[in-house]
Design a protein around this motif. Structure first.
Motif, PDB file in Angstrom:
ATOM      1  N   LEU A 155      -4.303   4.111   4.297  1.00  0.00           N
ATOM      2  CA  LEU A 155      -3.447   3.174   3.588  1.00  0.00           C
ATOM      3  C   LEU A 155      -4.279   3.250   2.311  1.00  0.00           C
ATOM      4  CD1 LEU A 155      -3.306   0.119   5.871  1.00  0.00           C
ATOM      5  CD2 LEU A 155      -1.473   2.081   5.598  1.00  0.00           C
ATOM      6  N   HIS A 156      -3.628   3.870   1.199  1.00  0.00           N
ATOM      7  CA  HIS A 156      -3.929   3.719  -0.133  1.00  0.00           C
ATOM      8  C   HIS A 156      -3.702   2.422  -0.771  1.00  0.00           C
ATOM      9  CE1 HIS A 156      -4.471   7.993  -0.166  1.00  0.00           C
ATOM     10  NE2 HIS A 156      -3.365   8.147   0.559  1.00  0.00           N
ATOM     11  N   PHE A 157      -4.600   1.555  -1.151  1.00  0.00           N
ATOM     12  CA  PHE A 157      -4.423   0.119  -1.712  1.00  0.00           C
ATOM     13  C   PHE A 157      -4.273   0.291  -3.355  1.00  0.00           C
ATOM     14  CE2 PHE A 157      -6.327  -0.963   2.385  1.00  0.00           C
ATOM     15  CZ  PHE A 157      -5.424  -1.538   2.813  1.00  0.00           C
ATOM     16  N   ASP A 158      -3.260   1.042  -3.522  1.00  0.00           N
ATOM     17  CA  ASP A 158      -2.894   1.606  -5.170  1.00  0.00           C
ATOM     18  C   ASP A 158      -1.861   0.961  -5.727  1.00  0.00           C
ATOM     19  OD1 ASP A 158      -1.111   2.894  -3.564  1.00  0.00           O
ATOM     20  OD2 ASP A 158      -1.410   4.825  -4.242  1.00  0.00           O
ATOM     21  N   LYS A 159      -1.276  -0.092  -5.126  1.00  0.00           N
ATOM     22  CA  LYS A 159       0.037  -0.768  -5.768  1.00  0.00           C
ATOM     23  C   LYS A 159      -0.311  -1.613  -6.777  1.00  0.00           C
ATOM     24  CE  LYS A 159       3.378   1.625  -3.292  1.00  0.00           C
ATOM     25  NZ  LYS A 159       4.309   1.137  -2.392  1.00  0.00           N
ATOM     26  N   SER A 170       0.769  -1.151   0.100  1.00  0.00           N
ATOM     27  CA  SER A 170       0.245   0.141  -0.056  1.00  0.00           C
ATOM     28  C   SER A 170       0.686   1.320  -0.161  1.00  0.00           C
ATOM     29  CB  SER A 170      -1.011  -0.094   1.295  1.00  0.00           C
ATOM     30  OG  SER A 170       0.028   0.361   2.463  1.00  0.00           O
ATOM     31  N   THR A 171       0.204   2.308  -0.055  1.00  0.00           N
ATOM     32  CA  THR A 171       0.988   3.736  -0.026  1.00  0.00           C
ATOM     33  C   THR A 171       0.423   4.180   1.289  1.00  0.00           C
ATOM     34  OG1 THR A 171       1.017   3.907  -2.297  1.00  0.00           O
ATOM     35  CG2 THR A 171       1.409   5.975  -0.917  1.00  0.00           C
ATOM     36  N   PRO A 172       1.244   4.198   2.537  1.00  0.00           N
ATOM     37  CA  PRO A 172       0.783   4.612   3.804  1.00  0.00           C
ATOM     38  C   PRO A 172       1.090   6.140   4.004  1.00  0.00           C
ATOM     39  CG  PRO A 172       3.038   3.652   4.145  1.00  0.00           C
ATOM     40  CD  PRO A 172       2.394   3.544   2.451  1.00  0.00           C
ATOM     41  N   GLU A 173       0.091   7.106   4.807  1.00  0.00           N
ATOM     42  CA  GLU A 173       0.359   8.174   4.780  1.00  0.00           C
ATOM     43  C   GLU A 173      -0.192   8.732   6.264  1.00  0.00           C
ATOM     44  OE1 GLU A 173      -1.863  12.490   2.742  1.00  0.00           O
ATOM     45  OE2 GLU A 173      -2.535  10.191   2.166  1.00  0.00           O
ATOM     46  N   ILE A 174       0.558   9.249   7.174  1.00  0.00           N
ATOM     47  CA  ILE A 174       0.018   9.862   8.259  1.00  0.00           C
ATOM     48  C   ILE A 174      -0.748  10.984   8.356  1.00  0.00           C
ATOM     49  CG2 ILE A 174       0.709  10.740  10.471  1.00  0.00           C
ATOM     50  CD1 ILE A 174       2.680   8.511  10.684  1.00  0.00           C
TER      51      ILE A 174
END
Length: 257
Positions: free
Chosen positions: A184-188, A158-162
């Protein structure tokens, strides 16, 4: 009704309206979205989610909280079960976007994260509240002291972002630590290697993180050190993509042998 939180369930209910509205603003959803809330408790966030989204599901283990939710929010769908035993495929709507939202119990944060990542193809994103220390591990860069198994697997899947931090006073009862909301962007894109092989390599490497990788990875590599990798490094020095590359190499080698 008076509601006494259960320490055994790790209950810290969010009561700060400002934080509730901040979370609501982070959810990228429309009428064609199913929102699934983990651990709604007595519904502090749930009632606002129900106003904003028509397809709302809640997963709650505490029977007392379920009774409150049924009374206060009769139109939402409640799943009275342990989140770690949920069949996500049965819970999502395959014809819609599916988003997970939740204030995670601290003591089962990691298992929930691993479960969501294992089922990541079912979701577009997850907005999760957790202990700040754990959130920082999810986004940690290689060679930092916070970097570890959670960092590698989260960043590969994922692409995690606080998004923002939350003070203990925003909860009842207040936890002893700061919290953070992370998305968590599930964009991978799909990796050319199985999740199981990635987990095996990453967990073996970090199992003895003070040793050189030539030693810590012996259980999966034996004495065969493939070219193109620096096995004199220690586990925390490899970026996530290097672990994926090694896992792919090993899986291909296994299939040829």
């Amino acid at each position: 009704m008076s509601f006494k939180t259960k320490k055994s369930l790790g209950q810290h209910f969010l009561t700060d309206k400002m934080v509730l509205f901040q979370i609501l603003d982070t959810i990228d959803a429309d009428e064609n979205t199913r929102v699934i809330e983990i651990g709604p408790g007595t519904g502090a966030l749930t009632k606002w989610l129900a106003e904003k989204f028509t397809d709302l599901h809640a997963i709650e283990l505490d029977q007392r909280a379920v009774e409150v939710l049924k009374k206060e929010l009769p139109d939402i769908t409640i799943h009275e079960e342990d989140v770690l035993k949920v069949n996500w495929e049965e819970l999502v709507d395959p014809d819609k976007k599916n988003i997970v939202v939740g204030n995670l119990p601290y003591y089962i944060t990691s298992p929930i994260l691993f479960d969501l990542m294992e089922n990541r193809k079912l979701f577009t994103e997850a907005i999760l509240m957790m202990q700040k220390e754990v959130a920082e591990r999810l986004v940690a860069e290689a060679s930092s002291k916070e970097y570890g198994i959670l960092s590698v697997q989260t960043q590969l899947f994922s692409t995690p972002e606080i998004l923002f931090d939350v003070h203990p006073h925003s909860f009842n009862p207040p936890p002893k630590v700061m919290s953070s909301v992370i998305k968590l962007h599930f964009d991978k894109p799909d990796l050319p290697v199985s999740d199981d092989m990635i987990k095996k390599v990453v967990r073996t490497a970090f199992n003895q993180r003070r040793k050189k990788l030539s030693n810590s990875l012996k259980p999966v590599l034996g004495d065969d050190l493939p070219e193109g990798f620096n096995f004199d490094d220690r586990a925390e020095h490899w970026a996530p993509n290097i672990y994926a590359k090694l896992a792919e190499h090993l899986e291909q080698s296994d299939s040829l042998s």
